[in-house]
Design a protein around this motif. Structure first.
Motif, short mmCIF file in Angstrom:
data_model
loop_
_atom_site.label_atom_id
_atom_site.label_comp_id
_atom_site.label_asym_id
_atom_site.label_seq_id
_atom_site.Cartn_x
_atom_site.Cartn_y
_atom_site.Cartn_z
N MET A 40 0.71 -1.08 -0.10
CA MET A 40 -0.06 0.06 -0.04
C MET A 40 0.61 1.23 -0.10
O MET A 40 0.59 2.25 -0.65
N ASP A 41 2.10 1.30 0.57
CA ASP A 41 2.87 2.47 0.74
C ASP A 41 3.54 2.52 -0.59
O ASP A 41 3.62 3.68 -1.10
N ALA A 42 3.87 1.41 -1.38
CA ALA A 42 4.38 1.44 -2.68
C ALA A 42 3.58 2.17 -3.81
O ALA A 42 4.05 2.65 -4.71
N PHE A 43 2.21 1.32 -3.94
CA PHE A 43 1.22 1.73 -4.89
C PHE A 43 0.19 2.44 -4.56
O PHE A 43 -0.35 3.30 -5.44
N SER A 45 -2.85 2.08 -3.53
CA SER A 45 -4.14 1.64 -3.37
C SER A 45 -4.26 0.32 -3.74
O SER A 45 -3.34 -0.34 -4.41
N ALA A 46 -5.45 -0.41 -3.26
CA ALA A 46 -5.82 -1.81 -3.76
C ALA A 46 -5.80 -2.02 -5.31
O ALA A 46 -5.36 -2.88 -5.80
N ARG A 47 -6.37 -1.00 -5.89
CA ARG A 47 -6.55 -1.09 -7.27
C ARG A 47 -5.42 -0.72 -8.21
O ARG A 47 -5.16 -1.61 -8.96
N SER A 48 -4.23 -0.07 -7.59
CA SER A 48 -3.22 0.10 -8.39
C SER A 48 -2.22 -1.44 -8.03
O SER A 48 -1.54 -1.64 -8.81
N ILE A 49 -2.21 -1.99 -6.96
CA ILE A 49 -1.78 -3.08 -6.67
C ILE A 49 -2.33 -4.24 -7.47
O ILE A 49 -1.26 -5.00 -8.08
N LEU A 50 -3.45 -4.47 -7.63
CA LEU A 50 -4.22 -5.44 -8.41
C LEU A 50 -3.82 -5.25 -9.70
O LEU A 50 -3.75 -6.37 -10.52
N LYS A 54 3.85 -7.82 -12.49
CA LYS A 54 4.57 -8.86 -11.66
C LYS A 54 6.15 -8.44 -11.22
O LYS A 54 6.53 -8.45 -9.86
N ASN A 55 6.65 -7.83 -12.22
CA ASN A 55 8.01 -7.32 -11.87
C ASN A 55 7.97 -6.25 -10.84
O ASN A 55 8.89 -6.25 -9.80
N SER A 56 7.06 -5.25 -11.04
CA SER A 56 7.11 -4.25 -10.13
C SER A 56 6.59 -4.87 -8.72
O SER A 56 7.04 -4.08 -7.54
N LEU A 57 5.52 -5.63 -8.84
CA LEU A 57 5.21 -6.21 -7.59
C LEU A 57 6.21 -6.79 -6.63
O LEU A 57 6.52 -6.65 -5.65
N ALA A 58 6.99 -7.77 -7.29
CA ALA A 58 8.13 -8.35 -7.03
C ALA A 58 9.13 -7.62 -6.34
O ALA A 58 10.11 -8.18 -5.43
N SER A 59 9.36 -6.20 -6.72
CA SER A 59 10.36 -5.33 -6.33
C SER A 59 10.05 -5.02 -4.88
O SER A 59 10.99 -4.26 -4.27
#
Length: 385
Positions: A40-43, A45-50, A54-59
């Motif tokens: 949540m700090d990185a993105f 919102s939940a919408r942005s996370i979902l 995958k590369n951005s998430l894994a970082s």
């Protein structure tokens, strides 16, 4: 249900997450509160996370490729319709962080859950609360003292917070209910998987005089790691924490530590020096926790109360309370105390303001003096302590 928090597709102004998006994210298997907070700090919102790749998430710290894949395939892991259908059938509300229905005390947690499942309700008076925790293997002494203290606190208007576990937790909840008080149970599993199973009827009763809450999916099976995790919520919801009995490796000591880190007061009940069940309590007292013998000792842990807490008592139809101990006073004693100022008030003014006979005011002032609420500045003047 008529509560708008339960409507799955409800969008909110400003492009914020829908309840559906939050549920889909928060219910993903393996996604703990710390990692969720990092996401949540990185993105933002939940919408942005979902919708992230995958590369951005894994970082993001704590995520990694495996969790990134779970998030990327969220639709395969969470049956949103099933969650909302279950909530509707069981009269369970979804409390979203940032909304007025979400307990304000939980906002102080760095990893506060974005949502909570709640059966029952929170009231303004629940702000005045004490967490009572202890071992599942409580002794007869521990259960007796839990019942005595919890019942006295509930009668004084304090909401009792605990974890619905066997032993001390169960005794604390039951005592609050018997005193016609409020109580809140924080689960280490889903609302649809009450643990222990024999406490399901107790959970039903609590939902009528308080709330049963969980950050986990409704049908999430309780697991060992969930209980220490839920302890942070118990610590946050209690304005003070009381440990009744706890061996040295008890999860109750985790709750006490978390409460202390949140700036909450911690008390502990002493036991026999050779009692294994009280070793943790004795160590807490040695390290600075308040030794608690009676409900009055716990009420002292609450005061002086914050502005929000004092306002909560007024909202529920009572006078604003400055100190937790005031909740043990009767109506007339509170009436006299309310007429006394901090810089000194003439007894004649107290008599006039309270509308009571002078002889009775003098007698009540003497009682308040013995209870350490006021002190006499002279024969004719008194002030609040």
């Amino acid at each position: 249900m008529n509560d708008s928090r339960s409507i799955p597709n409800q969008d909110v102004a400003g492009g914020e997450d829908t309840t559906r998006e939050l549920v889909q994210l928060c219910m993903l298997p393996g996604l703990g509160p710390r990692t969720l907070t990092s996401l949540m700090d990185a993105f933002g919102s939940a919408r942005s996370i979902l919708s992230a790749d995958k590369n951005s998430l894994a970082s993001v710290h704590g995520v990694g490729p495996k969790m990134a894949h779970v998030i990327d395939t969220a639709d395969d892991h969470v049956d949103i319709e099933d969650v909302f259908a279950w909530c509707a059938a069981k009269d369970v509300n979804i409390l979203r962080r940032g909304q007025s229905s979400y307990p304000a005390a939980m906002e102080e947690l760095e990893d506060a859950p974005p949502l909570m499942f709640c059966r029952g309700s929170f009231l303004p008076r629940d702000t005045i609360s004490v967490a009572i925790v202890g071992t599942r293997h409580a002794t007869a002494y521990g259960l007796q003292q839990t019942r005595r203290i919890a019942m006295d606190l509930a009668r004084a208007g304090v909401t009792i917070v605990s974890g619905l576990a066997r032993g001390v937790d169960t005794a604390a909840h039951r005592a609050a209910l018997e005193a016609d008080g409020r109580t809140i149970a924080v689960l280490g599993g889903g609302l649809g998987k009450i643990y222990p199973a024999e406490n399901a009827p107790l959970a039903d009763e609590i939902s009528q005089q308080g709330a049963v809450i969980s950050e986990y999916a409704p049908m999430a099976q309780p697991r060992g790691g969930m209980f220490p995790q839920r302890n942070r919520i118990i610590a946050a919801l209690g304005q003070a924490t009381l440990v009744i009995e706890a061996p040295m490796r008890s999860g109750s000591l985790i709750t006490a530590r978390l409460a202390s880190e949140l700036g909450r007061s911690v008390g502990a009940l002493p036991g026999q020096v050779n009692s294994r069940a009280s070793q943790g309590c004795h160590h807490l007292i040695r390290d600075g926790a308040t030794l608690v013998q009676h409900a009055d000792d716990v009420l002292e842990l609450l005061g002086p109360l914050s502005g929000n807490v004092s306002e909560a008592t007024a909202v529920d139809g009572g006078e604003a309370v400055r100190d937790g101990r005031e909740m043990t006073l009767n109506d007339v004693e509170r009436q006299v105390l309310a007429a006394v100022g901090t810089s000194g008030t003439a007894i004649d003014e107290v008599t006039l303001s309270s509308g009571l006979p002078a002889s009775r005011v003098n007698a009540i002032v003497s009682i308040l003096e013995m209870k350490r609420f006021v002190r006499r500045l002279s024969g004719q003047y008194v002030s609040r302590i």
